[in-house]
Design a protein around this motif. Structure first.
Motif, PDB file in Angstrom:
ATOM      1  N   ALA A 183       0.807  -1.216   0.000  1.00 18.81           N
ATOM      2  CA  ALA A 183       0.000   0.000   0.000  1.00 18.81           C
ATOM      3  C   ALA A 183       0.841   1.268   0.000  1.00 18.81           C
ATOM      4  CB  ALA A 183      -0.914   0.017   1.216  1.00 18.81           C
ATOM      5  N   GLU A 184       2.084   1.205   0.440  1.00 21.05           N
ATOM      6  CA  GLU A 184       2.912   2.404   0.599  1.00 21.05           C
ATOM      7  C   GLU A 184       3.090   3.199  -0.692  1.00 21.05           C
ATOM      8  OE1 GLU A 184       5.599   1.252   4.481  1.00 21.05           O
ATOM      9  OE2 GLU A 184       6.462   1.116   2.447  1.00 21.05           O
ATOM     10  N   PRO A 185       3.360   2.522  -1.865  1.00 21.55           N
ATOM     11  CA  PRO A 185       3.523   3.316  -3.072  1.00 21.55           C
ATOM     12  C   PRO A 185       2.284   4.142  -3.390  1.00 21.55           C
ATOM     13  CG  PRO A 185       4.369   1.119  -3.400  1.00 21.55           C
ATOM     14  CD  PRO A 185       3.646   1.114  -2.097  1.00 21.55           C
ATOM     15  N   ALA A 186       1.082   3.571  -3.172  1.00 18.93           N
ATOM     16  CA  ALA A 186      -0.138   4.311  -3.461  1.00 18.93           C
ATOM     17  C   ALA A 186      -0.255   5.526  -2.540  1.00 18.93           C
ATOM     18  CB  ALA A 186      -1.346   3.408  -3.302  1.00 18.93           C
ATOM     19  N   ILE A 187       0.037   5.355  -1.263  1.00 21.47           N
ATOM     20  CA  ILE A 187      -0.020   6.465  -0.307  1.00 21.47           C
ATOM     21  C   ILE A 187       0.981   7.538  -0.684  1.00 21.47           C
ATOM     22  CG2 ILE A 187       0.411   7.100   2.093  1.00 21.47           C
ATOM     23  CD1 ILE A 187      -0.635   4.356   2.883  1.00 21.47           C
ATOM     24  N   ALA A 188       2.183   7.115  -1.044  1.00 17.73           N
ATOM     25  CA  ALA A 188       3.217   8.064  -1.443  1.00 17.73           C
ATOM     26  C   ALA A 188       2.767   8.856  -2.658  1.00 17.73           C
ATOM     27  CB  ALA A 188       4.527   7.329  -1.729  1.00 17.73           C
ATOM     28  N   SER A 189       2.087   8.179  -3.569  1.00 22.62           N
ATOM     29  CA  SER A 189       1.622   8.851  -4.776  1.00 22.62           C
ATOM     30  C   SER A 189       0.585   9.914  -4.444  1.00 22.62           C
ATOM     31  CB  SER A 189       1.024   7.824  -5.745  1.00 22.62           C
ATOM     32  OG  SER A 189       0.471   8.456  -6.866  1.00 22.62           O
ATOM     33  N   VAL A 190      -0.344   9.544  -3.531  1.00 21.69           N
ATOM     34  CA  VAL A 190      -1.368  10.508  -3.124  1.00 21.69           C
ATOM     35  C   VAL A 190      -0.733  11.697  -2.442  1.00 21.69           C
ATOM     36  CG1 VAL A 190      -3.323  10.870  -1.584  1.00 21.69           C
ATOM     37  CG2 VAL A 190      -3.199   8.789  -2.970  1.00 21.69           C
ATOM     38  N   GLU A 191       0.208  11.410  -1.534  1.00 19.84           N
ATOM     39  CA  GLU A 191       0.873  12.497  -0.836  1.00 19.84           C
ATOM     40  C   GLU A 191       1.643  13.385  -1.805  1.00 19.84           C
ATOM     41  OE1 GLU A 191       3.173  10.568   2.088  1.00 19.84           O
ATOM     42  OE2 GLU A 191       1.545  10.432   3.559  1.00 19.84           O
ATOM     43  N   GLY A 192       2.292  12.744  -2.796  1.00 24.74           N
ATOM     44  CA  GLY A 192       3.020  13.522  -3.790  1.00 24.74           C
ATOM     45  C   GLY A 192       2.073  14.400  -4.569  1.00 24.74           C
ATOM     46  N   GLY A 193       0.893  13.858  -4.923  1.00 24.30           N
ATOM     47  CA  GLY A 193      -0.093  14.649  -5.642  1.00 24.30           C
ATOM     48  C   GLY A 193      -0.599  15.802  -4.803  1.00 24.30           C
ATOM     49  N   ALA A 194      -0.858  15.559  -3.524  1.00 23.19           N
ATOM     50  CA  ALA A 194      -1.331  16.611  -2.638  1.00 23.19           C
ATOM     51  C   ALA A 194      -0.275  17.693  -2.465  1.00 23.19           C
ATOM     52  CB  ALA A 194      -1.711  16.022  -1.278  1.00 23.19           C
ATOM     53  N   ALA A 195       0.973  17.255  -2.335  1.00 14.84           N
ATOM     54  CA  ALA A 195       2.061  18.219  -2.198  1.00 14.84           C
ATOM     55  C   ALA A 195       2.207  19.057  -3.454  1.00 14.84           C
ATOM     56  CB  ALA A 195       3.370  17.493  -1.885  1.00 14.84           C
ATOM     57  N   GLY A 196       2.060  18.384  -4.603  1.00 14.35           N
ATOM     58  CA  GLY A 196       2.144  19.121  -5.862  1.00 14.35           C
ATOM     59  C   GLY A 196       1.017  20.123  -6.003  1.00 14.35           C
ATOM     60  N   LEU A 197      -0.209  19.726  -5.598  1.00 16.71           N
ATOM     61  CA  LEU A 197      -1.353  20.626  -5.659  1.00 16.71           C
ATOM     62  C   LEU A 197      -1.171  21.799  -4.709  1.00 16.71           C
ATOM     63  CD1 LEU A 197      -4.183  21.280  -6.673  1.00 16.71           C
ATOM     64  CD2 LEU A 197      -5.098  19.812  -4.852  1.00 16.71           C
ATOM     65  N   ALA A 198      -0.673  21.499  -3.515  1.00 20.21           N
ATOM     66  CA  ALA A 198      -0.452  22.567  -2.539  1.00 20.21           C
ATOM     67  C   ALA A 198       0.585  23.557  -3.058  1.00 20.21           C
ATOM     68  CB  ALA A 198      -0.005  21.980  -1.209  1.00 20.21           C
ATOM     69  N   SER A 199       1.639  23.041  -3.689  1.00 21.34           N
ATOM     70  CA  SER A 199       2.669  23.908  -4.240  1.00 21.34           C
ATOM     71  C   SER A 199       2.108  24.785  -5.360  1.00 21.34           C
ATOM     72  CB  SER A 199       3.821  23.060  -4.779  1.00 21.34           C
ATOM     73  OG  SER A 199       4.797  23.870  -5.401  1.00 21.34           O
ATOM     74  N   GLU A 200       1.255  24.173  -6.190  1.00 17.74           N
ATOM     75  CA  GLU A 200       0.646  24.934  -7.290  1.00 17.74           C
ATOM     76  C   GLU A 200      -0.288  26.008  -6.749  1.00 17.74           C
ATOM     77  OE1 GLU A 200      -1.948  24.103 -11.370  1.00 17.74           O
ATOM     78  OE2 GLU A 200      -1.203  22.436 -10.162  1.00 17.74           O
ATOM     79  N   LEU A 201      -1.045  25.662  -5.705  1.00 16.49           N
ATOM     80  CA  LEU A 201      -1.945  26.641  -5.100  1.00 16.49           C
ATOM     81  C   LEU A 201      -1.170  27.803  -4.488  1.00 16.49           C
ATOM     82  CD1 LEU A 201      -4.604  24.349  -3.381  1.00 16.49           C
ATOM     83  CD2 LEU A 201      -4.960  25.860  -5.347  1.00 16.49           C
ATOM     84  N   ARG A 202      -0.053  27.481  -3.835  1.00 10.36           N
ATOM     85  CA  ARG A 202       0.783  28.536  -3.256  1.00 10.36           C
ATOM     86  C   ARG A 202       1.317  29.455  -4.345  1.00 10.36           C
ATOM     87  NH1 ARG A 202       2.665  24.478   0.274  1.00 10.36           N
ATOM     88  NH2 ARG A 202       4.438  24.104  -1.119  1.00 10.36           N
ATOM     89  N   GLN A 203       1.728  28.854  -5.458  1.00 10.11           N
ATOM     90  CA  GLN A 203       2.260  29.653  -6.561  1.00 10.11           C
ATOM     91  C   GLN A 203       1.194  30.580  -7.139  1.00 10.11           C
ATOM     92  OE1 GLN A 203       3.970  27.361  -9.735  1.00 10.11           O
ATOM     93  NE2 GLN A 203       4.340  29.135 -11.032  1.00 10.11           N
ATOM     94  N   VAL A 204      -0.020  30.028  -7.337  1.00 14.48           N
ATOM     95  CA  VAL A 204      -1.111  30.843  -7.871  1.00 14.48           C
ATOM     96  C   VAL A 204      -1.452  31.969  -6.895  1.00 14.48           C
ATOM     97  CG1 VAL A 204      -3.565  30.850  -8.473  1.00 14.48           C
ATOM     98  CG2 VAL A 204      -2.087  29.015  -9.289  1.00 14.48           C
ATOM     99  N   TRP A 205      -1.515  31.630  -5.597  1.00 19.23           N
ATOM    100  CA  TRP A 205      -1.847  32.645  -4.610  1.00 19.23           C
ATOM    101  C   TRP A 205      -0.773  33.726  -4.540  1.00 19.23           C
ATOM    102  CZ3 TRP A 205      -5.849  34.596  -2.508  1.00 19.23           C
ATOM    103  CH2 TRP A 205      -5.728  35.445  -1.411  1.00 19.23           C
TER     104      TRP A 205
END
Length: 264
Positions: free
Chosen positions: A11-33
């Motif tokens: 299960a770890e790779p799937a969790i890591a992928s989700v976390e990576g996606g969330a981190a990427g989204l958060a980074s994109e949101l910070r950039q837009v803001w």
């Protein structure tokens, strides 16, 4: 326990992928803001630039001339929420370039003058400056709105110098007389109280009040001219100045200027 460990391992790779996606989204949101904050800040600087220009004119008239046509100034910057709401309401494409082009009242400056002739005079002085680009003029003094509103509106563009270079910023500047400003303030409060649904009899009364305010502007300006003539257009020398400049200093400045002229 071994089976659970193997399940966790799968299960770890799937969790890591989700976390990576969330981190990427958060980074994109910070950039837009961050970009949006910078975008809004440029409008604040543009608003401050226009306000400073008007205040300089006001100070010059106060200290050098016999008459100061500017009663007071005010400024307001739309909130980010208000800007986004207007973008949605107008169906504007949510890009900074389109917002700059279509939403022209993000930054606003209001200049209140004594008389109608002063409105046009200050308008000419401000828009005649080299770094002020006049884009749009709406003259609601000569052609009042249907509700009776009078005022002179201009969309101007000024360069704001940021760390990465100059950025053109649009500012809406409203010029009104004291009477026009009083009427507009009262009208705004009435419309706010009735949530835009103002009874017809009140609308008619507001139009009558606007006409009365316009007549008051005409009468007061005529009286002022009868009393003072055109003296308000002329420099007044030291009698209107609040700056303490001694005669000795003035003579020294004149002497130095003559020396410079002779050296040339």
């Amino acid at each position: 326990m071994g089976q659970n460990a193997r399940s966790t391992g799968r299960a770890e790779p799937a969790i890591a992928s989700v976390e990576g996606g969330a981190a990427g989204l958060a980074s994109e949101l910070r950039q837009v803001w961050d970009e949006f904050s910078r975008f809004m800040l440029s409008y604040k600087f543009g608003m401050d630039e226009i306000t400073t220009k008007v205040q300089i004119l006001q100070e010059e008239f106060r200290h050098i001339h016999a008459y100061n046509p500017i009663e007071h100034t005010s400024a307001r910057l739309k909130s980010p929420e208000s800007v986004l709401e207007k973008v949605h309401r107008k169906g504007c494409e949510p890009t900074f370039d389109r917002i700059r082009e279509e939403i022209t009242d993000i930054a606003g400056v209001r200049v209140t003058c004594s008389f109608v002739s002063d409105v046009y005079r200050v308008f000419d002085l401000l828009t005649g400056q080299d770094d002020v680009d006049l884009l749009v003029v709406k003259d609601y003094i000569r052609q009042p709105k249907s509700n009776g509103y009078r005022g002179l509106h201009a969309i101007v563009e000024v360069p704001v110098f940021l760390s990465d270079g100059p950025t053109p910023v649009r500012v809406e500047v409203q010029f009104r007389t004291v009477a026009m400003d009083f009427w507009a303030s009262l009208e705004h409060k009435i419309y706010y109280k009735y949530n835009e649904h103002v009874p017809d009899e009140l609308r008619a009364s507001l139009r009558e009040a606007a006409a009365t305010a316009a007549k008051l502007d005409e009468d007061m300006e005529r009286l002022h001219q009868e009393v003072h003539g055109d003296g308000r257009r002329q420099p007044s020398g030291s009698r209107a100045s609040n700056v303490d400049v001694s005669d000795k200093l003035v003579m020294e400045l004149i002497r130095r200027q003559r020396l410079l002229n002779e050296q040339r």
